[in-house]
Design a protein around this motif. Sequence first.
Motif, short mmCIF file in Angstrom:
data_model
loop_
_atom_site.label_atom_id
_atom_site.label_comp_id
_atom_site.label_asym_id
_atom_site.label_seq_id
_atom_site.Cartn_x
_atom_site.Cartn_y
_atom_site.Cartn_z
N SER A 172 74.46 22.50 -5.26
CA SER A 172 73.46 23.41 -5.30
C SER A 172 73.65 24.60 -5.99
CB SER A 172 73.62 24.14 -3.69
OG SER A 172 74.91 24.65 -3.64
N GLU A 195 64.87 23.37 -2.81
CA GLU A 195 65.61 22.42 -3.53
C GLU A 195 65.29 20.93 -2.84
OE1 GLU A 195 69.56 23.25 -4.30
OE2 GLU A 195 69.41 25.43 -3.94
N VAL A 240 68.78 23.22 2.58
CA VAL A 240 68.34 22.84 1.31
C VAL A 240 66.83 22.77 1.08
CG1 VAL A 240 68.98 21.17 -0.56
CG2 VAL A 240 70.82 21.89 0.96
N LEU A 245 66.52 16.99 -2.28
CA LEU A 245 67.97 16.41 -1.89
C LEU A 245 67.64 14.55 -1.43
CD1 LEU A 245 70.89 17.28 -0.38
CD2 LEU A 245 69.62 16.57 1.63
#
Length: 191
Positions: A144, A102, A97, A104
């Motif tokens: 996501s 992205e 991820v 997290l």
Amino acid sequence: MDSAPGFRTVGEAATGEEAVRLAGREQADLVLMDVRMPVMDGIEAIRRICAGRPETRVLIVTTFDLDEYVYGALRAGAAGFLLKDTPPADLLKAVEVIAAGESLLAPTVTRRLIERYVSPAPSISPGITDREREVLALVARGLSNAEIAERLYVSVGTVKTHVAHLLTKLGARNRVHLVIAAYESGVVRRR
């Protein structure tokens, strides 16, 4: 990490100072970093790594579940924060991820961060479309891009476009800031 398809470990550092040198020398795409490190702490190391090579993504993996570490790491440029008790499969997924661009946070960290640092605000920017508001709510729920696309029956590319528009319209640097904006604006409320 070498056991994960598409990833190769280029080195290990025992101190924050070594991590900064190694990340720069190897032009690391992703760094796993602890908060507490000898010589230079992990937060200062993140700051220096991100200043030297902004495209390097940093994921904090630590046993220290303290708000000041989370906040400090995110402000320094970390893209994610996990605890060392994260199951190996979840850690590998987190690396994927983060590597995909992205952000997290461990679920417990997200909950505490929102409760501690988010204060209610009246409303979100009037320039946000209904679809962008939907995407923002799903980002805030931790989905996501692929999961959002599946839920809204659109392509991943369309979701990425909506996320990019939200980042611009809300002046957010990353998905973590979008989550904060969603909670601050009331688009998403604590359960």
